[in-house]
Write a protein that holds these residues in place. Structure first.
Motif, mmCIF file in Angstrom:
data_model
loop_
_atom_site.group_PDB
_atom_site.id
_atom_site.type_symbol
_atom_site.label_atom_id
_atom_site.label_comp_id
_atom_site.label_asym_id
_atom_site.label_seq_id
_atom_site.Cartn_x
_atom_site.Cartn_y
_atom_site.Cartn_z
ATOM 1 N N THR A 135 -13.279 0.405 -1.436
ATOM 2 C CA THR A 135 -12.463 1.208 -0.519
ATOM 3 C C THR A 135 -13.118 1.197 0.861
ATOM 4 O OG1 THR A 135 -13.631 3.221 -1.237
ATOM 5 C CG2 THR A 135 -11.521 2.728 -2.306
ATOM 6 N N VAL A 136 -12.330 1.547 1.869
ATOM 7 C CA VAL A 136 -12.839 1.620 3.239
ATOM 8 C C VAL A 136 -12.570 3.022 3.774
ATOM 9 C CG1 VAL A 136 -12.611 0.730 5.586
ATOM 10 C CG2 VAL A 136 -12.486 -0.838 3.641
ATOM 11 N N ASN A 137 -13.655 3.725 4.056
ATOM 12 C CA ASN A 137 -13.563 5.117 4.518
ATOM 13 C C ASN A 137 -12.698 5.954 3.579
ATOM 14 O OD1 ASN A 137 -15.230 4.718 6.793
ATOM 15 N ND2 ASN A 137 -13.499 3.927 7.982
ATOM 16 N N GLY A 138 -12.913 5.731 2.300
ATOM 17 C CA GLY A 138 -12.236 6.531 1.272
ATOM 18 C C GLY A 138 -10.833 6.098 0.920
ATOM 19 N N LYS A 139 -10.342 5.048 1.585
ATOM 20 C CA LYS A 139 -8.960 4.615 1.338
ATOM 21 C C LYS A 139 -8.931 3.173 0.811
ATOM 22 C CE LYS A 139 -7.149 7.516 5.069
ATOM 23 N NZ LYS A 139 -6.408 7.530 6.358
ATOM 24 N N ALA A 140 -8.011 2.919 -0.096
ATOM 25 C CA ALA A 140 -7.845 1.569 -0.647
ATOM 26 C C ALA A 140 -6.911 0.766 0.252
ATOM 27 C CB ALA A 140 -7.281 1.648 -2.065
ATOM 28 N N GLU A 141 -7.337 0.584 1.514
ATOM 29 C CA GLU A 141 -6.455 -0.061 2.486
ATOM 30 C C GLU A 141 -6.937 -1.455 2.900
ATOM 31 O OE1 GLU A 141 -8.529 1.922 6.452
ATOM 32 O OE2 GLU A 141 -6.573 2.615 5.794
ATOM 33 N N ALA A 142 -8.064 -1.876 2.335
ATOM 34 C CA ALA A 142 -8.576 -3.197 2.676
ATOM 35 C C ALA A 142 -7.717 -4.286 2.054
ATOM 36 C CB ALA A 142 -10.023 -3.336 2.188
ATOM 37 N N ASN A 143 -7.707 -5.443 2.686
ATOM 38 C CA ASN A 143 -7.027 -6.593 2.113
ATOM 39 C C ASN A 143 -7.808 -7.857 2.434
ATOM 40 O OD1 ASN A 143 -5.612 -8.304 4.361
ATOM 41 N ND2 ASN A 143 -5.275 -6.160 4.948
ATOM 42 N N VAL A 144 -7.590 -8.882 1.621
ATOM 43 C CA VAL A 144 -8.243 -10.170 1.801
ATOM 44 C C VAL A 144 -7.169 -11.237 1.896
ATOM 45 C CG1 VAL A 144 -9.835 -11.857 0.834
ATOM 46 C CG2 VAL A 144 -10.262 -9.430 0.486
ATOM 47 N N GLU A 145 -7.114 -11.910 3.039
ATOM 48 C CA GLU A 145 -6.119 -12.964 3.249
ATOM 49 C C GLU A 145 -4.705 -12.479 2.907
ATOM 50 O OE1 GLU A 145 -7.446 -16.337 1.033
ATOM 51 O OE2 GLU A 145 -9.291 -16.551 2.183
ATOM 52 N N GLY A 146 -4.411 -11.257 3.314
ATOM 53 C CA GLY A 146 -3.072 -10.704 3.105
ATOM 54 C C GLY A 146 -2.848 -10.060 1.753
ATOM 55 N N LYS A 147 -3.811 -10.174 0.838
ATOM 56 C CA LYS A 147 -3.659 -9.580 -0.493
ATOM 57 C C LYS A 147 -4.398 -8.247 -0.538
ATOM 58 C CE LYS A 147 -3.334 -14.094 -2.726
ATOM 59 N NZ LYS A 147 -3.937 -15.033 -3.708
ATOM 60 N N PRO A 148 -3.707 -7.171 -0.927
ATOM 61 C CA PRO A 148 -4.334 -5.845 -0.916
ATOM 62 C C PRO A 148 -5.440 -5.705 -1.960
ATOM 63 C CG PRO A 148 -2.174 -5.754 -1.964
ATOM 64 C CD PRO A 148 -2.309 -7.130 -1.397
ATOM 65 N N LEU A 149 -6.478 -4.960 -1.595
ATOM 66 C CA LEU A 149 -7.561 -4.670 -2.526
ATOM 67 C C LEU A 149 -7.354 -3.292 -3.141
ATOM 68 C CD1 LEU A 149 -10.771 -5.970 -0.709
ATOM 69 C CD2 LEU A 149 -9.898 -6.727 -2.909
ATOM 70 N N ASP A 150 -6.180 -3.088 -3.736
ATOM 71 C CA ASP A 150 -5.868 -1.778 -4.292
ATOM 72 C C ASP A 150 -6.352 -1.626 -5.726
ATOM 73 O OD1 ASP A 150 -4.138 -3.688 -5.157
ATOM 74 O OD2 ASP A 150 -2.338 -2.462 -5.021
ATOM 75 N N LYS A 151 -6.890 -2.712 -6.318
ATOM 76 C CA LYS A 151 -7.419 -2.659 -7.674
ATOM 77 C C LYS A 151 -8.857 -3.144 -7.683
ATOM 78 C CE LYS A 151 -2.918 -3.474 -9.856
ATOM 79 N NZ LYS A 151 -2.135 -4.387 -10.727
ATOM 80 N N ALA A 152 -9.565 -2.787 -8.734
ATOM 81 C CA ALA A 152 -10.947 -3.244 -8.868
ATOM 82 C C ALA A 152 -10.983 -4.768 -8.999
ATOM 83 C CB ALA A 152 -11.595 -2.598 -10.087
ATOM 84 N N VAL A 153 -11.992 -5.369 -8.408
ATOM 85 C CA VAL A 153 -12.147 -6.832 -8.437
ATOM 86 C C VAL A 153 -13.104 -7.207 -9.557
ATOM 87 C CG1 VAL A 153 -12.824 -8.880 -7.137
ATOM 88 C CG2 VAL A 153 -11.783 -6.926 -5.949
ATOM 89 N N ASN A 154 -12.635 -8.013 -10.514
ATOM 90 C CA ASN A 154 -13.473 -8.459 -11.626
ATOM 91 C C ASN A 154 -14.490 -9.486 -11.155
ATOM 92 O OD1 ASN A 154 -12.260 -7.004 -13.845
ATOM 93 N ND2 ASN A 154 -10.502 -8.341 -13.602
ATOM 94 N N ARG A 155 -15.646 -9.465 -11.790
ATOM 95 C CA ARG A 155 -16.612 -10.523 -11.525
ATOM 96 C C ARG A 155 -16.027 -11.839 -12.022
ATOM 97 N NH1 ARG A 155 -22.132 -11.508 -10.822
ATOM 98 N NH2 ARG A 155 -22.800 -13.508 -11.686
ATOM 99 N N PRO A 156 -16.033 -12.898 -11.221
ATOM 100 C CA PRO A 156 -15.463 -14.177 -11.665
ATOM 101 C C PRO A 156 -16.297 -14.767 -12.800
ATOM 102 C CG PRO A 156 -16.603 -14.443 -9.567
ATOM 103 C CD PRO A 156 -16.560 -12.978 -9.842
ATOM 104 N N GLU A 157 -15.628 -15.376 -13.770
ATOM 105 C CA GLU A 157 -16.343 -16.013 -14.877
ATOM 106 C C GLU A 157 -17.092 -17.239 -14.386
ATOM 107 O OE1 GLU A 157 -13.794 -16.873 -18.129
ATOM 108 O OE2 GLU A 157 -13.099 -14.806 -18.366
#
Length: 352
Positions: free
Chosen positions: A323-345
């Motif tokens: 999150t950024v400053n308490g809000k799930a408003e970050a995005n990567v290349e246009g894709k929202p980071l509203d969910k937890a990111v899994n460690r890549p296998e």
């Protein structure tokens, strides 16, 4: 008689022109319409085409199922041991085949980015590999010992991290010509009971008290001569702390050592507001400095990946909720980071 012959010849000469006029006259008057195909033929061809396409997809799926993407560790142009995924036939004894691919000059090198190569001495043969009770015992030929002193730790890193990448392996024992190797011959590094706890690409932080230190494995960025960018794990010995996640982020923001040839993906001004490990998830809240792109609205993919890889590597968590400053408003290349990111296998997949 001569007149009759002349008339006959004249008729024969004129016949082709008469026939030509009948056969090649105006198309709209004399050409016969083309018969439509028999009923059902088009449908039959469509079905055949669809069937062939389906068979092609099934063959591709079958081929994919017969392949396994294995994380191997090679020597990069900057001198670091780096993970890189290679597709291999899914066969019994795949771990042994993985060791064969680490040999300098192996066929795997043709599939690697420019500047990558096998870390084991050229000519090394894998005489056997046995996995039992979480221990992989690998038996190399005598060529395994023909390495330069500065390569000793790199060899052990590559062998250990490649084999412990398999779910069934926790530790590694090295043998040579059918006998256990207690220590490597040049730097005297132990060659039995090797685990990931010994780290990879080991370095000491500035001013660290080695007697009161702990390791953290951080992920930075490397770049091959062909401009391929890849993630590099570096185990840094730092002063001991109870706040492992906080220490990881502090070192990650600090970046790689000067002159290492590596680069960091995070701004040196990045503020860490909060870090908490809960139910196999790291809850990480950052300042707005994380959003460096798209007029301060987007984080880079490399920044997110180095955070996720580094935090999960050291905390035992499986994913990171950012999150950024308490809000799930970050995005990567246009894709929202509203969910937890899994460690890549897989780190550094073949499609880099």
């Amino acid at each position: 008689m001569r007149v009759r012959i002349a008339c006959t010849v004249l008729v024969l000469l004129l016949m082709p022109f008469a026939l030509t006029g009948c056969l090649f006259g105006p198309e709209q008057e004399t050409s016969a319409p083309i018969d439509p195909p028999p009923a059902g033929v088009e449908e039959k061809y469509e079905k055949q085409g669809a069937q062939k396409e389906s068979e092609s997809k099934e063959e591709a799926k079958a081929d994919k199922k017969s392949q396994a993407r294995v994380q191997l560790y090679f020597l990069a142009n900057n001198g670091y041991v780096v993970p890189y995924a290679v597709d291999m036939p899914k066969v019994e004894g795949i771990a042994k085949e993985a060791m064969n691919m680490l040999v300098a000059g192996s066929e795997a090198e043709s599939r690697l980015p420019e500047g990558f190569r096998g870390v084991l001495p050229k000519g090394t043969k894998v005489k056997g590999l046995n996995i039992q009770d979480g221990t992989a015992t690998v038996d190399f030929s005598k060529e395994f010992l023909s390495y330069r002193t500065e390569m000793e730790k790199k060899i052990l890193d590559a062998v250990t991290w490649t084999l412990t990448g398999f779910d069934s392996v926790e530790r590694v024992n090295i043998w040579v010509d059918g006998r256990p190797l207690a220590k490597m011959p040049k730097g005297k590094s132990p060659a039995q009971g090797l685990t990931r706890n010994r780290g990879i690409n080991l370095e000491l932080a500035e001013g660290v008290n080695i007697g009161q230190s702990m390791p953290v494995t951080l992920y930075f960025l490397g770049q091959a001569p062909d401009n391929t960018v890849y993630y590099v794990p570096v185990t840094r010995m730092i002063n001991r702390s109870d706040d492992v996640a906080g220490s990881v982020m502090q070192q990650l923001i600090l970046g790689p050592k000067h002159g290492s040839g590596l680069s960091g993906a995070l701004a040196e001004t990045l503020k860490v507001n909060k870090l908490e490990v809960k139910d196999k998830t790291v809850l990480a809240d950052f300042g707005g400095q994380l959003l460096q792109y798209g007029k301060g609205k987007s984080a880079s993919k490399d920044a997110i990946q180095t955070i996720v890889l580094s935090l999960t590597e050291n905390t035992g968590a499986d994913k990171v909720k950012i999150t950024v400053n308490g809000k799930a408003e970050a995005n990567v290349e246009g894709k929202p980071l509203d969910k937890a990111v899994n460690r890549p296998e897989i780190v550094n997949p073949a499609s880099l």
